[in-house]
Design a protein around this motif. Structure first.
Motif, PDB file in Angstrom:
ATOM      1  N   GLY A  90       0.822  -1.205   0.000  1.00 19.38           N
ATOM      2  CA  GLY A  90       0.000   0.000   0.000  1.00 19.38           C
ATOM      3  C   GLY A  90       0.853   1.251   0.000  1.00 19.38           C
ATOM      4  N   LYS A  91       0.231   2.365  -0.271  1.00 18.53           N
ATOM      5  CA  LYS A  91       0.935   3.647  -0.350  1.00 18.53           C
ATOM      6  C   LYS A  91       1.459   4.068   1.023  1.00 18.53           C
ATOM      7  CE  LYS A  91      -0.347   4.174  -4.637  1.00 18.53           C
ATOM      8  NZ  LYS A  91       0.509   3.963  -5.722  1.00 18.53           N
ATOM      9  N   ILE A  92       2.598   4.762   1.022  1.00 17.01           N
ATOM     10  CA  ILE A  92       3.229   5.243   2.252  1.00 17.01           C
ATOM     11  C   ILE A  92       2.983   6.738   2.377  1.00 17.01           C
ATOM     12  CG2 ILE A  92       5.393   5.536   3.500  1.00 17.01           C
ATOM     13  CD1 ILE A  92       6.515   3.200   1.915  1.00 17.01           C
ATOM     14  N   ASP A  93       2.411   7.168   3.478  1.00 13.30           N
ATOM     15  CA  ASP A  93       2.253   8.597   3.794  1.00 13.30           C
ATOM     16  C   ASP A  93       1.662   9.412   2.643  1.00 13.30           C
ATOM     17  OD1 ASP A  93       3.345   8.124   6.304  1.00 13.30           O
ATOM     18  OD2 ASP A  93       5.382   8.479   5.581  1.00 13.30           O
ATOM     19  N   PHE A  94       0.642   8.903   2.008  1.00 17.45           N
ATOM     20  CA  PHE A  94      -0.066   9.600   0.936  1.00 17.45           C
ATOM     21  C   PHE A  94       0.823   9.940  -0.255  1.00 17.45           C
ATOM     22  CE2 PHE A  94      -2.253  10.708   4.909  1.00 17.45           C
ATOM     23  CZ  PHE A  94      -3.451  10.071   4.668  1.00 17.45           C
ATOM     24  N   SER A  95       1.957   9.270  -0.374  1.00 15.17           N
ATOM     25  CA  SER A  95       2.793   9.465  -1.558  1.00 15.17           C
ATOM     26  C   SER A  95       2.514   8.323  -2.526  1.00 15.17           C
ATOM     27  CB  SER A  95       4.275   9.486  -1.158  1.00 15.17           C
ATOM     28  OG  SER A  95       4.674   8.207  -0.697  1.00 15.17           O
ATOM     29  N   ASP A  96       3.125   8.380  -3.664  1.00 10.20           N
ATOM     30  CA  ASP A  96       2.890   7.337  -4.669  1.00 10.20           C
ATOM     31  C   ASP A  96       3.799   6.131  -4.476  1.00 10.20           C
ATOM     32  OD1 ASP A  96       0.855   8.657  -5.877  1.00 10.20           O
ATOM     33  OD2 ASP A  96       2.120   9.649  -7.349  1.00 10.20           O
ATOM     34  N   GLN A  97       4.661   6.159  -3.469  1.00  5.83           N
ATOM     35  CA  GLN A  97       5.605   5.065  -3.270  1.00  5.83           C
ATOM     36  C   GLN A  97       5.076   4.072  -2.236  1.00  5.83           C
ATOM     37  OE1 GLN A  97       9.473   6.165  -1.850  1.00  5.83           O
ATOM     38  NE2 GLN A  97      10.442   4.489  -2.944  1.00  5.83           N
ATOM     39  N   THR A  98       5.276   2.795  -2.509  1.00  2.00           N
ATOM     40  CA  THR A  98       4.907   1.738  -1.576  1.00  2.00           C
ATOM     41  C   THR A  98       6.162   1.276  -0.845  1.00  2.00           C
ATOM     42  OG1 THR A  98       5.271  -0.043  -3.167  1.00  2.00           O
ATOM     43  CG2 THR A  98       3.075   0.964  -3.137  1.00  2.00           C
ATOM     44  N   PHE A  99       5.969   0.503   0.209  1.00  2.00           N
ATOM     45  CA  PHE A  99       7.119  -0.031   0.939  1.00  2.00           C
ATOM     46  C   PHE A  99       7.933  -0.952   0.028  1.00  2.00           C
ATOM     47  CE2 PHE A  99       9.130  -3.323   3.507  1.00  2.00           C
ATOM     48  CZ  PHE A  99       9.935  -2.547   4.319  1.00  2.00           C
ATOM     49  N   LEU A 100       7.242  -1.817  -0.716  1.00  2.00           N
ATOM     50  CA  LEU A 100       7.949  -2.714  -1.628  1.00  2.00           C
ATOM     51  C   LEU A 100       8.672  -1.928  -2.711  1.00  2.00           C
ATOM     52  CD1 LEU A 100       5.384  -5.637  -2.032  1.00  2.00           C
ATOM     53  CD2 LEU A 100       7.345  -5.490  -0.500  1.00  2.00           C
ATOM     54  N   GLY A 101       8.082  -0.840  -3.162  1.00  2.00           N
ATOM     55  CA  GLY A 101       8.737   0.027  -4.143  1.00  2.00           C
ATOM     56  C   GLY A 101       9.978   0.679  -3.568  1.00  2.00           C
ATOM     57  N   LYS A 102       9.880   1.093  -2.313  1.00  2.00           N
ATOM     58  CA  LYS A 102      11.011   1.749  -1.653  1.00  2.00           C
ATOM     59  C   LYS A 102      12.200   0.800  -1.534  1.00  2.00           C
ATOM     60  CE  LYS A 102      12.185   3.909   2.765  1.00  2.00           C
ATOM     61  NZ  LYS A 102      11.681   4.272   4.095  1.00  2.00           N
ATOM     62  N   ILE A 103      11.948  -0.427  -1.039  1.00  2.00           N
ATOM     63  CA  ILE A 103      13.074  -1.347  -0.877  1.00  2.00           C
ATOM     64  C   ILE A 103      13.586  -1.843  -2.232  1.00  2.00           C
ATOM     65  CG2 ILE A 103      12.428  -2.021   1.477  1.00  2.00           C
ATOM     66  CD1 ILE A 103      11.345  -4.641   0.346  1.00  2.00           C
ATOM     67  N   SER A 104      12.704  -1.952  -3.216  1.00  2.00           N
ATOM     68  CA  SER A 104      13.148  -2.347  -4.560  1.00  2.00           C
ATOM     69  C   SER A 104      14.049  -1.277  -5.155  1.00  2.00           C
ATOM     70  CB  SER A 104      11.942  -2.585  -5.473  1.00  2.00           C
ATOM     71  OG  SER A 104      11.171  -3.654  -5.013  1.00  2.00           O
ATOM     72  N   ASN A 105      13.708  -0.007  -4.947  1.00  2.00           N
ATOM     73  CA  ASN A 105      14.544   1.092  -5.447  1.00  2.00           C
ATOM     74  C   ASN A 105      15.903   1.107  -4.763  1.00  2.00           C
ATOM     75  OD1 ASN A 105      12.580   1.946  -7.235  1.00  2.00           O
ATOM     76  ND2 ASN A 105      11.727   3.452  -5.825  1.00  2.00           N
ATOM     77  N   ILE A 106      15.927   0.826  -3.463  1.00  2.00           N
ATOM     78  CA  ILE A 106      17.204   0.782  -2.736  1.00  2.00           C
ATOM     79  C   ILE A 106      18.088  -0.323  -3.312  1.00  2.00           C
ATOM     80  CG2 ILE A 106      18.267   0.243  -0.509  1.00  2.00           C
ATOM     81  CD1 ILE A 106      15.834   1.614   0.818  1.00  2.00           C
ATOM     82  N   LEU A 107      17.483  -1.486  -3.543  1.00  2.00           N
ATOM     83  CA  LEU A 107      18.255  -2.606  -4.104  1.00  2.00           C
ATOM     84  C   LEU A 107      18.730  -2.293  -5.527  1.00  2.00           C
ATOM     85  CD1 LEU A 107      16.103  -5.623  -2.871  1.00  2.00           C
ATOM     86  CD2 LEU A 107      18.412  -5.030  -2.129  1.00  2.00           C
TER      87      LEU A 107
END
Length: 146
Positions: free
Chosen positions: A57-74
């Protein structure tokens, strides 16, 4: 001349019928109410699907999800040990915040089944709930058990 006696008997009869109707409805409601017999045993755990929905799901009303965040870090870290370590810390912190007793969170595609976060002994796991989500090239699996 009006018959006052007759109107009194009619009012008395209507009142008696009304009271009998109320008593009948109360007794009928008391008999037809099912007894609540719920099992609270399963209320202590969250299923893997529920948690994966939260992670995707979305994080803090932004367009990024938790899975998206960790995928971007990787992806930005080119799957280096440093980026995997950072994602592991973030994932463990996030999953611990959900107060899950036992879990295993892994990436299956790019990192070839690398466990990113874990709590509990998976070899002794019984009744395992599993959920999977994909973000870009990364495929994540969450296993939750009692």
């Amino acid at each position: 001349m009006l018959d006052n006696k007759g109107s009194f008997y009619i009012m008395d009869a209507i009142l008696a019928i009304f009271l009998l109707l109320i008593v009948f409805l109360v007794v009928n409601a008391a008999i037809s109410i099912p007894t609540a017999d719920y099992s609270y045993k399963s209320k202590d755990i969250r299923t893997a699907q529920d948690v994966m929905e939260l992670l995707s799901g979305k994080i803090d009303f932004s367009d990024q999800t938790f899975l998206g965040k960790i995928s971007n870090i990787l992806e930005e870290g080119k799957n280096s040990k440093k980026s995997i370590s950072e994602v592991s810390e973030i994932s463990k912190s996030k999953l611990d915040s959900y107060k899950i007793k036992n879990y295993q969170f892994r990436e299956n595609n790019v990192l070839k089944g690398k466990v990113l976060a874990s709590k509990g002994d998976y070899s002794k796991a019984g009744n395992v709930n599993v959920a999977a989500r994909t973000y870009g090239e990364y495929s994540y699996t969450l296993s939750v058990w009692q």
